[in-house]
Design a protein around this motif. Structure first.
Motif, PDB file in Angstrom:
ATOM      1  N   TYR A   1       7.423  12.932 -23.574  1.00 13.20           N
ATOM      2  CA  TYR A   1       8.188  11.793 -23.067  1.00 13.20           C
ATOM      3  C   TYR A   1       7.626  11.322 -21.735  1.00 13.20           C
ATOM      4  O   TYR A   1       7.453  10.127 -21.519  1.00 13.20           O
ATOM      5  N   THR A   2       7.336  12.254 -20.852  1.00 13.18           N
ATOM      6  CA  THR A   2       6.812  11.843 -19.546  1.00 13.18           C
ATOM      7  C   THR A   2       5.396  11.285 -19.705  1.00 13.18           C
ATOM      8  O   THR A   2       5.014  10.361 -18.998  1.00 13.18           O
ATOM      9  N   ASP A   3       4.631  11.843 -20.650  1.00  8.74           N
ATOM     10  CA  ASP A   3       3.288  11.307 -20.893  1.00  8.74           C
ATOM     11  C   ASP A   3       3.374   9.887 -21.428  1.00  8.74           C
ATOM     12  O   ASP A   3       2.582   9.023 -21.049  1.00  8.74           O
ATOM     13  N   ASP A   4       4.320   9.675 -22.311  1.00  9.49           N
ATOM     14  CA  ASP A   4       4.468   8.340 -22.906  1.00  9.49           C
ATOM     15  C   ASP A   4       4.742   7.294 -21.827  1.00  9.49           C
ATOM     16  O   ASP A   4       4.136   6.224 -21.828  1.00  9.49           O
ATOM     17  N   VAL A   5       5.632   7.611 -20.893  1.00 15.72           N
ATOM     18  CA  VAL A   5       5.954   6.578 -19.902  1.00 15.72           C
ATOM     19  C   VAL A   5       4.839   6.415 -18.874  1.00 15.72           C
ATOM     20  O   VAL A   5       4.747   5.389 -18.217  1.00 15.72           O
ATOM     21  N   LYS A   6       4.005   7.432 -18.743  1.00 15.93           N
ATOM     22  CA  LYS A   6       2.877   7.334 -17.813  1.00 15.93           C
ATOM     23  C   LYS A   6       1.788   6.428 -18.378  1.00 15.93           C
ATOM     24  O   LYS A   6       0.974   5.885 -17.645  1.00 15.93           O
ATOM     25  N   ASN A   7       1.782   6.319 -19.696  1.00 17.85           N
ATOM     26  CA  ASN A   7       0.736   5.567 -20.362  1.00 17.85           C
ATOM     27  C   ASN A   7       0.965   4.057 -20.188  1.00 17.85           C
ATOM     28  O   ASN A   7       1.916   3.508 -20.716  1.00 17.85           O
ATOM     29  N   PRO A   8       0.059   3.396 -19.448  1.00 14.53           N
ATOM     30  CA  PRO A   8       0.283   1.974 -19.170  1.00 14.53           C
ATOM     31  C   PRO A   8       0.249   1.126 -20.439  1.00 14.53           C
ATOM     32  O   PRO A   8       0.755   0.007 -20.446  1.00 14.53           O
TER      33      PRO A   8
ATOM     34  N   LEU B   1      10.206   1.203 -24.615  1.00 10.60           N
ATOM     35  CA  LEU B   1      11.178   0.705 -23.647  1.00 10.60           C
ATOM     36  C   LEU B   1      11.187   1.582 -22.387  1.00 10.60           C
ATOM     37  O   LEU B   1      11.240   1.088 -21.253  1.00 10.60           O
ATOM     38  N   ALA B   2      11.115   2.888 -22.593  1.00  8.61           N
ATOM     39  CA  ALA B   2      11.136   3.807 -21.447  1.00  8.61           C
ATOM     40  C   ALA B   2       9.913   3.573 -20.568  1.00  8.61           C
ATOM     41  O   ALA B   2       9.999   3.558 -19.345  1.00  8.61           O
ATOM     42  N   ALA B   3       8.751   3.367 -21.215  1.00  9.03           N
ATOM     43  CA  ALA B   3       7.521   3.133 -20.448  1.00  9.03           C
ATOM     44  C   ALA B   3       7.663   1.859 -19.612  1.00  9.03           C
ATOM     45  O   ALA B   3       7.264   1.830 -18.447  1.00  9.03           O
ATOM     46  N   LYS B   4       8.251   0.828 -20.220  1.00  6.13           N
ATOM     47  CA  LYS B   4       8.419  -0.428 -19.485  1.00  6.13           C
ATOM     48  C   LYS B   4       9.336  -0.229 -18.280  1.00  6.13           C
ATOM     49  O   LYS B   4       9.193  -0.907 -17.267  1.00  6.13           O
ATOM     50  N   HIS B   5      10.267   0.655 -18.420  1.00  6.14           N
ATOM     51  CA  HIS B   5      11.201   0.897 -17.321  1.00  6.14           C
ATOM     52  C   HIS B   5      10.653   1.886 -16.301  1.00  6.14           C
ATOM     53  O   HIS B   5      11.362   2.286 -15.391  1.00  6.14           O
ATOM     54  N   SER B   6       9.445   2.343 -16.508  1.00  8.74           N
ATOM     55  CA  SER B   6       8.922   3.356 -15.591  1.00  8.74           C
ATOM     56  C   SER B   6       7.861   2.787 -14.679  1.00  8.74           C
ATOM     57  O   SER B   6       7.220   3.524 -13.938  1.00  8.74           O
ATOM     58  N   LYS B   7       7.655   1.478 -14.752  1.00  9.23           N
ATOM     59  CA  LYS B   7       6.549   0.896 -13.980  1.00  9.23           C
ATOM     60  C   LYS B   7       6.997   0.334 -12.653  1.00  9.23           C
ATOM     61  O   LYS B   7       6.204   0.228 -11.727  1.00  9.23           O
ATOM     62  N   ASN B   8       8.249  -0.069 -12.561  1.00 12.79           N
ATOM     63  CA  ASN B   8       8.632  -0.725 -11.310  1.00 12.79           C
ATOM     64  C   ASN B   8       8.871   0.300 -10.206  1.00 12.79           C
ATOM     65  O   ASN B   8       9.164   1.467 -10.452  1.00 12.79           O
ATOM     66  N   LYS B   9       8.732  -0.169  -8.988  1.00 16.35           N
ATOM     67  CA  LYS B   9       8.779   0.778  -7.869  1.00 16.35           C
ATOM     68  C   LYS B   9      10.195   1.188  -7.486  1.00 16.35           C
ATOM     69  O   LYS B   9      10.382   2.132  -6.741  1.00 16.35           O
ATOM     70  N   TRP B  10      11.135   0.394  -7.972  1.00 16.18           N
ATOM     71  CA  TRP B  10      12.506   0.679  -7.548  1.00 16.18           C
ATOM     72  C   TRP B  10      12.989   2.001  -8.118  1.00 16.18           C
ATOM     73  O   TRP B  10      13.453   2.873  -7.395  1.00 16.18           O
ATOM     74  N   PHE B  11      12.895   2.142  -9.437  1.00 17.36           N
ATOM     75  CA  PHE B  11      13.375   3.402 -10.023  1.00 17.36           C
ATOM     76  C   PHE B  11      12.392   4.014 -11.014  1.00 17.36           C
ATOM     77  O   PHE B  11      12.711   4.985 -11.681  1.00 17.36           O
ATOM     78  N   GLY B  12      11.174   3.403 -11.085  1.00 18.32           N
ATOM     79  CA  GLY B  12      10.194   3.873 -12.064  1.00 18.32           C
ATOM     80  C   GLY B  12       9.928   5.361 -11.950  1.00 18.32           C
ATOM     81  O   GLY B  12       9.800   6.085 -12.944  1.00 18.32           O
ATOM     82  N   ASP B  13       9.901   5.798 -10.735  1.00 16.50           N
ATOM     83  CA  ASP B  13       9.687   7.186 -10.397  1.00 16.50           C
ATOM     84  C   ASP B  13      10.762   8.118 -10.930  1.00 16.50           C
ATOM     85  O   ASP B  13      10.555   9.301 -11.119  1.00 16.50           O
ATOM     86  N   GLU B  14      11.951   7.537 -11.093  1.00 13.72           N
ATOM     87  CA  GLU B  14      13.111   8.331 -11.511  1.00 13.72           C
ATOM     88  C   GLU B  14      13.677   7.758 -12.797  1.00 13.72           C
ATOM     89  O   GLU B  14      14.874   7.842 -13.056  1.00 13.72           O
ATOM     90  N   SER B  15      12.800   7.144 -13.599  1.00 12.64           N
ATOM     91  CA  SER B  15      13.303   6.385 -14.751  1.00 12.64           C
ATOM     92  C   SER B  15      14.072   7.262 -15.740  1.00 12.64           C
ATOM     93  O   SER B  15      15.099   6.836 -16.267  1.00 12.64           O
ATOM     94  N   CYS B  16      13.591   8.475 -15.974  1.00 12.37           N
ATOM     95  CA  CYS B  16      14.271   9.337 -16.960  1.00 12.37           C
ATOM     96  C   CYS B  16      15.715   9.544 -16.531  1.00 12.37           C
ATOM     97  O   CYS B  16      16.652   9.370 -17.303  1.00 12.37           O
ATOM     98  N   TYR B  17      15.834   9.918 -15.269  1.00  7.22           N
ATOM     99  CA  TYR B  17      17.170  10.214 -14.759  1.00  7.22           C
ATOM    100  C   TYR B  17      18.033   8.956 -14.760  1.00  7.22           C
ATOM    101  O   TYR B  17      19.215   9.002 -15.089  1.00  7.22           O
ATOM    102  N   THR B  18      17.418   7.827 -14.416  1.00  6.18           N
ATOM    103  CA  THR B  18      18.176   6.584 -14.327  1.00  6.18           C
ATOM    104  C   THR B  18      18.771   6.194 -15.674  1.00  6.18           C
ATOM    105  O   THR B  18      19.920   5.767 -15.759  1.00  6.18           O
ATOM    106  N   CYS B  19      17.973   6.328 -16.738  1.00  6.04           N
ATOM    107  CA  CYS B  19      18.479   5.946 -18.059  1.00  6.04           C
ATOM    108  C   CYS B  19      19.337   7.053 -18.683  1.00  6.04           C
ATOM    109  O   CYS B  19      20.123   6.797 -19.578  1.00  6.04           O
ATOM    110  N   HIS B  20      19.130   8.287 -18.236  1.00  4.19           N
ATOM    111  CA  HIS B  20      19.873   9.386 -18.852  1.00  4.19           C
ATOM    112  C   HIS B  20      20.820   9.996 -17.832  1.00  4.19           C
ATOM    113  O   HIS B  20      21.036  11.204 -17.820  1.00  4.19           O
TER     114      HIS B  20
END
Lengths: 102, 240
Positions: B107-114, B119-138
């Protein structure tokens, strides 16, 4: 222990010695416990991975709290014992009979 | 296509810099958890020095020794523990943290892949919460939200260490309970002038949870990990 010659004095000195031994022993235990707790906390800070973090926030905090309570308890014991000893200085007969026999 | 515009990435970057939260990297150069971490370590070390001094030197327990010991057993370790908690709780929200259990790595590899269209990958690119995207959505997952009260969240950790996820043919992780659409709607109002027909049609279902926003056919699948459905061999250094 200048009064160790007097009958009550021996008792008081012994009681005082016993108390201070207990207090020191507990303080040392508090230190050991706290060092273990600090170990857990330090580990979690250096390696912020699931297990260290869980250990630090559970066992670490539990031991840390216990160590502080142990230390505060031992100081309370000491203060109370000193107070009692002081009071029996004024009223020697108030020491429990069993201890007066020593 | 809720908020998407072709230039959103660059534009958003400029925006976010100005109202950056403490965890946005590169703006405030030293980052908050790390400072806290350092502070906590210093307090812990100071406390350990006092305690070791007492244990090794065995000074008489007079008033000043007591004061020192009190500092070493009370305020210093408490400060270390509190700063440590805050820092640790921050860290548990990070993507890398989720990836520290190898079951989560696909899962973390998938979101790292540009290139990932998920959907998770798209939500992991922005600087606001991309870093914490897993936690933000879950977030209701709240594994470490409040460790002591949310013992239930330890479910994952328990599952991880009591099950052999490397066993050939082991099932992949699955949700404990259906995904809560409220996690999406906390950010996306999902209604408005450009509201798609699908949202209107499924309004009741979306609100009741009968229609999951992240389902295939809607905005899912969120994670492009099915090719890893059987968890691959252990990732170096991932466990613990």
């Amino acid at each position: 222990m200048s009064e160790s010659t007097s009958e009550g004095g021996v008792t008081r000195a012994k009681v005082a010695e016993h108390v201070s031994e207990t207090v020191e022993k507990r303080a040392r235990w508090a230190c050991y416990l706290s060092l273990v707790a600090l170990g857990f906390i330090g580990w979690s800070l250096i390696s912020q991975k699931p297990l260290p973090v869980i250990f630090a926030m559970t066992i670490g905090q539990l031991l840390g709290t216990l160590s502080l309570l142990l230390f505060l308890g031992s100081i309370a014991l000491d203060v109370r014992a000193r107070y009692k000893i002081k009071r029996t200085d004024l009223m020697p007969s108030s020491l429990p009979p069993s201890k007066q026999k020593d | 296509m809720l908020w998407h515009s072709p230039c959103s990435a660059d534009h958003a970057r400029g925006e976010v810099r100005r109202r950056a939260p403490s965890h946005a990297r590169g703006i405030v150069t030293f980052d908050f958890p790390h400072l806290l971490n350092l502070g906590a370590l210093i307090c812990a070390a100071a406390s350990a020095v006092v305690l070791l001094w007492y244990l090794i030197r065995r000074p008489p327990l007079n008033r000043s020794t007591r004061v020192w010991l009190f500092a070493g057993l009370g305020p210093l370790p408490i400060a270390a523990a509190m700063a440590g908690n805050v820092s640790n709780l921050e860290v548990t929200k990070k993507r890398e943290f989720c990836g520290s259990c190898h079951v989560m790595v696909p899962y973390t590899d998938d979101v790292k892949n540009p290139e990932s269209p998920g959907l998770a990958a798209k939500h992991s690119k922005n600087k606001w919460f991309g870093d914490e995207s897993c936690y933000t959505c879950h977030a209701d997952y709240g594994m470490f939200g409040l460790v002591v009260t949310k013992i239930g969240g330890m479910h994952h950790v328990w599952d991880y260490y009591t099950d052999d996820w490397d066993a050939p043919g082991h099932r992949p992780p699955k949700l404990y309970k259906p995904y809560n659409n409220a996690s999406c709607t906390q950010c996306h109002a999902s209604s408005g002038p450009r509201e798609p027909l699908e949202h209107k049609v499924h309004k009741a279902g979306i609100e009741s949870g009968a229609v999951g926003c992240g389902k295939v056919g809607c905005h899912g699948p969120p994670h492009r990990v099915r090719e890893h459905a059987v968890v691959p061999e252990k990732v170096e250094g991932a466990k613990l």
